[in-house]
Enzyme design. Sequence first.
Site, PDB file in Angstrom:
ATOM      1  N   THR A   1       5.849   4.098  10.307  1.00  0.00           N
ATOM      2  CA  THR A   1       6.711   5.124  10.918  1.00  0.00           C
ATOM      3  C   THR A   1       8.136   5.110  10.370  1.00  0.00           C
ATOM      4  O   THR A   1       8.910   6.011  10.665  1.00  0.00           O
ATOM      5  CB  THR A   1       6.772   4.949  12.445  1.00  0.00           C
ATOM      6  OG1 THR A   1       7.266   3.632  12.713  1.00  0.00           O
ATOM      7  CG2 THR A   1       5.404   5.109  13.082  1.00  0.00           C
TER       8      THR A   1
ATOM      9  N   GLN B   1      10.858   4.971   4.746  1.00  0.00           N
ATOM     10  CA  GLN B   1      10.122   4.732   3.497  1.00  0.00           C
ATOM     11  C   GLN B   1       8.620   4.697   3.748  1.00  0.00           C
ATOM     12  O   GLN B   1       7.835   5.199   2.953  1.00  0.00           O
ATOM     13  CB  GLN B   1      10.582   3.420   2.843  1.00  0.00           C
ATOM     14  CG  GLN B   1      12.043   3.429   2.410  1.00  0.00           C
ATOM     15  CD  GLN B   1      12.353   4.498   1.383  1.00  0.00           C
ATOM     16  OE1 GLN B   1      11.475   5.030   0.711  1.00  0.00           O
ATOM     17  NE2 GLN B   1      13.627   4.854   1.278  1.00  0.00           N
TER      18      GLN B   1
ATOM     19  N   LYS C   1       5.285   2.112  18.659  1.00  0.00           N
ATOM     20  CA  LYS C   1       4.759   3.484  18.659  1.00  0.00           C
ATOM     21  C   LYS C   1       3.231   3.516  18.712  1.00  0.00           C
ATOM     22  O   LYS C   1       2.608   4.486  18.263  1.00  0.00           O
ATOM     23  CB  LYS C   1       5.280   4.230  17.435  1.00  0.00           C
ATOM     24  CG  LYS C   1       6.794   4.422  17.528  1.00  0.00           C
ATOM     25  CD  LYS C   1       7.368   5.303  16.465  1.00  0.00           C
ATOM     26  CE  LYS C   1       8.882   5.427  16.702  1.00  0.00           C
ATOM     27  NZ  LYS C   1       9.588   5.953  15.561  1.00  0.00           N
TER      28      LYS C   1
ATOM     29  N   THR D   1       8.264  -6.028   0.105  1.00  0.00           N
ATOM     30  CA  THR D   1       9.594  -6.453   0.531  1.00  0.00           C
ATOM     31  C   THR D   1      10.240  -7.455  -0.424  1.00  0.00           C
ATOM     32  O   THR D   1       9.596  -8.403  -0.864  1.00  0.00           O
ATOM     33  CB  THR D   1       9.500  -7.073   1.935  1.00  0.00           C
ATOM     34  OG1 THR D   1       8.730  -6.204   2.754  1.00  0.00           O
ATOM     35  CG2 THR D   1      10.871  -7.302   2.543  1.00  0.00           C
ATOM     36  N   GLU D   2      11.545  -7.230  -0.666  1.00  0.00           N
ATOM     37  CA  GLU D   2      12.345  -8.148  -1.469  1.00  0.00           C
ATOM     38  C   GLU D   2      13.221  -8.965  -0.517  1.00  0.00           C
ATOM     39  O   GLU D   2      13.478  -8.545   0.608  1.00  0.00           O
ATOM     40  CB  GLU D   2      13.221  -7.304  -2.409  1.00  0.00           C
ATOM     41  CG  GLU D   2      13.977  -8.109  -3.439  1.00  0.00           C
ATOM     42  CD  GLU D   2      14.777  -7.225  -4.411  1.00  0.00           C
ATOM     43  OE1 GLU D   2      14.832  -6.007  -4.211  1.00  0.00           O
ATOM     44  OE2 GLU D   2      15.352  -7.792  -5.361  1.00  0.00           O
TER      45      GLU D   2
ATOM     46  N   GLU E   1       9.235 -11.104 -17.581  1.00  0.00           N
ATOM     47  CA  GLU E   1      10.681 -11.284 -17.656  1.00  0.00           C
ATOM     48  C   GLU E   1      11.007 -12.771 -17.670  1.00  0.00           C
ATOM     49  O   GLU E   1      10.147 -13.604 -17.397  1.00  0.00           O
ATOM     50  CB  GLU E   1      11.401 -10.534 -16.524  1.00  0.00           C
ATOM     51  CG  GLU E   1      10.962 -10.898 -15.127  1.00  0.00           C
ATOM     52  CD  GLU E   1      11.450  -9.892 -14.077  1.00  0.00           C
ATOM     53  OE1 GLU E   1      11.392  -8.680 -14.314  1.00  0.00           O
ATOM     54  OE2 GLU E   1      11.890 -10.343 -13.012  1.00  0.00           O
TER      55      GLU E   1
ATOM     56  N   HIS F   1      16.450  -9.833 -10.051  1.00  0.00           N
ATOM     57  CA  HIS F   1      15.294 -10.434  -9.389  1.00  0.00           C
ATOM     58  C   HIS F   1      15.577 -11.909  -9.109  1.00  0.00           C
ATOM     59  O   HIS F   1      16.100 -12.615  -9.973  1.00  0.00           O
ATOM     60  CB  HIS F   1      14.055 -10.355 -10.277  1.00  0.00           C
ATOM     61  CG  HIS F   1      13.379  -9.012 -10.224  1.00  0.00           C
ATOM     62  ND1 HIS F   1      12.487  -8.629 -11.190  1.00  0.00           N
ATOM     63  CD2 HIS F   1      13.439  -7.998  -9.346  1.00  0.00           C
ATOM     64  CE1 HIS F   1      12.037  -7.403 -10.905  1.00  0.00           C
ATOM     65  NE2 HIS F   1      12.614  -7.007  -9.780  1.00  0.00           N
TER      66      HIS F   1
END
Lengths: 381, 294
Positions: free
Chosen positions: B15, B18, B41, B96-97, B211, B249
């Site tokens: 909800t 995003q 909700k 999630t970060e 990376e 990061h």
Amino acid sequence: MNFEEFAAKPLLAKVGIPIPTGMLAHDSKQAASAGEALGAVIVKAQVPTGKRGKAGGIIVADSAAETQAAAEKILSMTIGGTAVEKVLIEQRAAISQEYYAAILNDADSKGPLLMFSDQGGMDIEEIAQSQPEKLRQLAIDVRSGVQLSEVKALVEPLVDASVVQPLADLLCKLYQAYADNDAELMEINPLALLDDNSLMALDCKFVLDDSAIKRQQELAKHGTPDKLTGRELAAQELDLKYIDLDGSIGLLANGAGLTMTTMDVITHYEGSPANFLEIGGEAYTKATEALKLMLDNEKIKSLVVNFCGAFARTDVMTEGVINAWQELQPEIPVFFSIHGTGSIEARAMLKDRLGMDSFTTMDEAIQAAIQAAGSAGGANS
Amino acid sequence: MIVRGSESLLVQGITGKQGSFWTGKMQEYGTNVVGGVNPKKAGTECCGVPVYASAVDAMQAGTTFDVSILFIPPLGVLAAAQDAMAAGCKKLVCLTEHIPVRDVMFMMAEAKERGVQIVGPNTAGLVTPGECFVGFMPAFDPAIFKAGNIGVISRSGSLGTLMCLNIVQAGFGQSAFSGIGGDPIIGTTTRDALEALDADDRTEAVVMVGEIGGSMEEHAAEYAATMKKPVVAAFIAGGSSPPGKKMGHAGAIVMGDKGTYKSKKTALEAAGVEVLATPSAIGPALVNAKIPQC
């Protein structure tokens, strides 16, 4: 976030790990009275970097006068780019052996890793290289925590039988300190076995997990903030990831991977990046602030805006850049590469409001920016 | 890791701004979203699917799901992941970060015990072009994603997106995009993702986007040398980054000799993987390797 020794050691004392009696001194007068009170001491620079000893930042002293002299000397030093502002003065103890102990978050086992060696006082990477059999490791299940029996088995091959039990007890306490404080690393080096067969943590390195600061705010007040430039500080306040570099090409990109890559490709085409600035993740709405911040850098001769939207919507980011551009009216040339989420709207907006087109590839935008920087007299060093 | 159109999806945090935006995008694209979670909700509908108080509630109400995606703030992720695992979900996508690493380690320990595959944290998600996606990837942009035979693995969402764009610009398409995440500790490593693509019928060749930081690329290189399918090329971001700094990061940091660009490049080249100087070099690399275009 790094903690200096004087801020890290109390975390060990709190769980019952013995540490030397010590006092913090900010000037030679404080140092002299500490020397008076403590007798035979060791004077140690407090800086958020290793290799203090090699830099001359650790001196032994046997009297108040010697302590004062040692402190004066150390307080005039700069170690690893940091001017020494305080020294920790600790009582010296008679050491019979030095161990190494650490607990860290290990990517390979995806959990806590306890490391122990009987070769303390040395650089642990050196031990791992030259005497791997002297460095023993134990992967820990974070849910059940460390088990005394496992720790005993870990240290047994390396230490005298009489030390196994007290050492294992101490390492369990170290685990407690690691777990209670959301540590990325909790390290004692050296961990001393004293002449009276007791154990004492002579140094401590603690790194707080940056992602845990939001639930460790009291603790974080005792850490040492990263040394930042003025722009980096301003960026931190805006919650933007910004790093100053030496070059002439400003870059604004979304996402850590793409921003690093923009730097790499600028370097590949023999340009030099002026900064790392990422507005990905939740920061993608901050393009205006981001642009203002980076344009404050006089070294910038041209600018690359490189967006490849996944989560970050390129239309929102581009609108922010255009708004800032129209407000600031900078005189440096700018080159866009825009792809991904929202790119059709973003390109239309760019055309409509700035009369500019996005390049087909990032490489073309970067090459154009490097050429423009060169002709602006901003030859790359 | 791979997600295919037949799999059903639960959206935890559906909800939110995003959560609902991307649920709509996923549904438009063809992802089979069967329900959502928001404890406040429960009993309502969002994006045309029922909202439950928890994943366990959804399961007990008869809503079965193969995959759960978490649009949850950092300090709530551990509880949400435990809820999904308790509901019997075997595949979690964690976007999630900045989750405390200690919480991530709790998730990983529980996932290992229950045989659950966690993708992320800090991933942009998974895409099977033309079929479905789970995450916040621009799967719906035909300039970036096109059904094909190349499996793409990326630690970064934005850079993975750029690599996919370059692949399509060169006349190729993707069998699967596996975003694995930019955190130092993640559930699905580069090596795990290589194993999944090696076993995938639609994948004929693999492209890796890594990376600096950690040693995942080195471990992956060892495995790449043993695969049935070619790992045609890799791009490793961060070759020009200064050491000792976290480059956006949390996992992208070089410490001493560990995590360096050089170490990764050497390992990959020893395994026969071409290391690209720029992502746009992927087209010629795929052509040279004689991978069929689509």
